[in-house]
Scaffold this active site. Structure first.
Site, mmCIF file in Angstrom:
data_model
loop_
_atom_site.group_PDB
_atom_site.id
_atom_site.type_symbol
_atom_site.label_atom_id
_atom_site.label_comp_id
_atom_site.label_asym_id
_atom_site.label_seq_id
_atom_site.Cartn_x
_atom_site.Cartn_y
_atom_site.Cartn_z
ATOM 1 N N SER A 161 39.322 33.970 -30.644
ATOM 2 C CA SER A 161 38.979 35.299 -30.146
ATOM 3 C C SER A 161 40.227 35.988 -29.625
ATOM 4 O O SER A 161 41.156 35.324 -29.133
ATOM 5 C CB SER A 161 37.951 35.198 -29.009
ATOM 6 O OG SER A 161 37.776 36.449 -28.360
ATOM 7 N N TYR A 174 35.343 32.082 -20.769
ATOM 8 C CA TYR A 174 35.358 32.317 -22.206
ATOM 9 C C TYR A 174 36.791 32.507 -22.694
ATOM 10 O O TYR A 174 37.211 31.894 -23.683
ATOM 11 C CB TYR A 174 34.522 33.553 -22.532
ATOM 12 C CG TYR A 174 34.565 33.948 -23.994
ATOM 13 C CD1 TYR A 174 33.973 33.147 -24.956
ATOM 14 C CD2 TYR A 174 35.197 35.123 -24.398
ATOM 15 C CE1 TYR A 174 34.010 33.501 -26.298
ATOM 16 C CE2 TYR A 174 35.243 35.477 -25.735
ATOM 17 C CZ TYR A 174 34.641 34.666 -26.684
ATOM 18 O OH TYR A 174 34.702 35.024 -28.008
#
Length: 267
Positions: A161, A174
Site C-alpha cells: 500500500s 495499517y
C-alpha cells in the site's frame, strides 16, 4: 463502497492471452483488487486459483470466470492459518500442477485510535498483512523456484500500500504493517531474483474497493469517505489488476520491481 464484479478486459483471442499455460494463485480473491486480478489473469489465459476466507463468494467468482471462458478454482483459505493455507496449496497443485505466479494480496485495514481498543486490531493487521503475507510466500516459493529453473522465470507479486510510505493518522497499525510488508517484499526480491523469480511490489493508494467498508467505526469511516471524495475519481480494482497482468507478462528478463498506483489528485 462495494463495487460491481469486474469483467475480463481481454478477449479469448490466443494472440491476446499472454499468460496461457501459467498457473496463478491470488489470495484475498473474494473482492476488490484480488477479485479483479483473478478475472484479469484468467482472461489472459492463466489457470487461476482464488483463495480467501469467504468460500461462497469465491465459488461465485470462479463460476463466472469459467462461464466467460476462463479456468478457475475456488479454494477457501485463511492466510493466518498455516494448515488452511497448506491445504489450499495442495488443492491448487492437484488440479493445475506447480504454481508459477502468486499474487499475495490478502490484507486488512482497521483503525487504531489509541483509545484503549487498538491492541486487538493492531494484532489482527500484523497477523494478516505481515505474518500471513510471509506465510503465503513461504508456502509457494518452492513452486516458484522450481518453475523458474524449468522455464526461465516465475512471478511473486506482493500487494502492499502507499500507506507504507506516508503518514496515515488513525491507521498507524495499517501503515506500519504495510511498511513491513513492502520491506519484506524488497528483501524477497534480493533473495529470489538470482534464481529468476521476479518479485514485484505494488503499492496502491486510494482504490475504489470494499476494503474501507470493513473499518467499523462510523466516525472514522465517515472521515475516510470524506477524504476519498476530496481526491475525486479513484482507480478501480480492475485498473490495478490490468497493471499487475502487464507486469507479469513482460519478457522474462524484465522485472517491474516496484509499482505505485495513485489517483491523480492523491499526493
Amino acid at each position: 463502497m462495494t463495487t460491481t464484479a469486474p469483467q475480463p478486459s481481454r478477449t479469448a483471442s490466443p494472440a491476446r492471452r499472454p499468460l496461457s499455460g501459467r498457473v496463478a494463485v491470488v489470495t484475498g480473491a473474494s473482492s476488490g483488487i484480488g477479485e479483479a486480478t483473478a478475472w484479469e489473469l484468467a482472461a489472459q489465459g492463466a489457470h487461476v486459483a482464488l483463495l480467501a476466507r469467504r468460500g461462497e463468494r469465491l465459488a461465485e467468482h470462479a463460476a463466472r470466470i469459467e462461464e466467460a471462458g476462463g479456468t478457475a478454482l475456488a479454494l477457501p483459505a485463511d492466510v493466518t492459518d498455516r494448515a488452511s493455507l497448506a491445504s489450499a496449496a495442495a488443492g491448487v497443485r492437484a488440479r493445475f500442477g506447480r504454481v508459477d505466479l502468486v499474487v499475495n494480496n490478502a490484507g486488512l485495514a482497521l483503525p487504531d485510535l489509541l483509545d484503549g481498543s487498538a491492541g486487538g486490531t493492531w494484532q489482527r493487521m500484523i497477523d494478516v498483512n505481515v505474518t500471513g503475507a510471509f506465510a503465503v510466500a513461504e508456502e509457494f516459493v518452492p513452486d516458484l523456484l522450481a518453475a523458474a529453473a524449468e522455464r526461465g522465470h516465475a512471478d511473486l507479486v506482493n500487494i502492499s500500500s502507499a500507506a507504507a510510505r506516508t503518514i496515515l493518522p488513525g491507521f498507524a497499525g495499517y501503515a506500519a504493517s504495510k511498511a513491513a510488508f513492502s520491506h519484506l517484499s524488497h528483501n524477497l526480491r534480493a533473495r529470489l531474483s538470482p534464481a529468476d523469480v521476479r518479485v514485484t511490489t505494488v503499492e496502491p493508494g486510494a482504490v475504489d474497493t470494499e476494503l474501507r467498508d470493513h473499518i467499523g467505526d462510523p466516525a472514522v469511516s465517515a472521515a475516510v469517505q470524506e477524504a476519498m471524495e476530496a481526491i475525486g475519481t479513484l482507480p478501480s480494482g480492475a485498473e490495478v489488476a490490468e497493471l499487475i497482468a502487464f507486469a507479469v507478462s513482460r519478457p522474462r528478463h524484465v522485472n517491474l520491481s516496484h509499482l505505485s498506483v495513485l489517483p491523480t489528485r492523491e499526493v
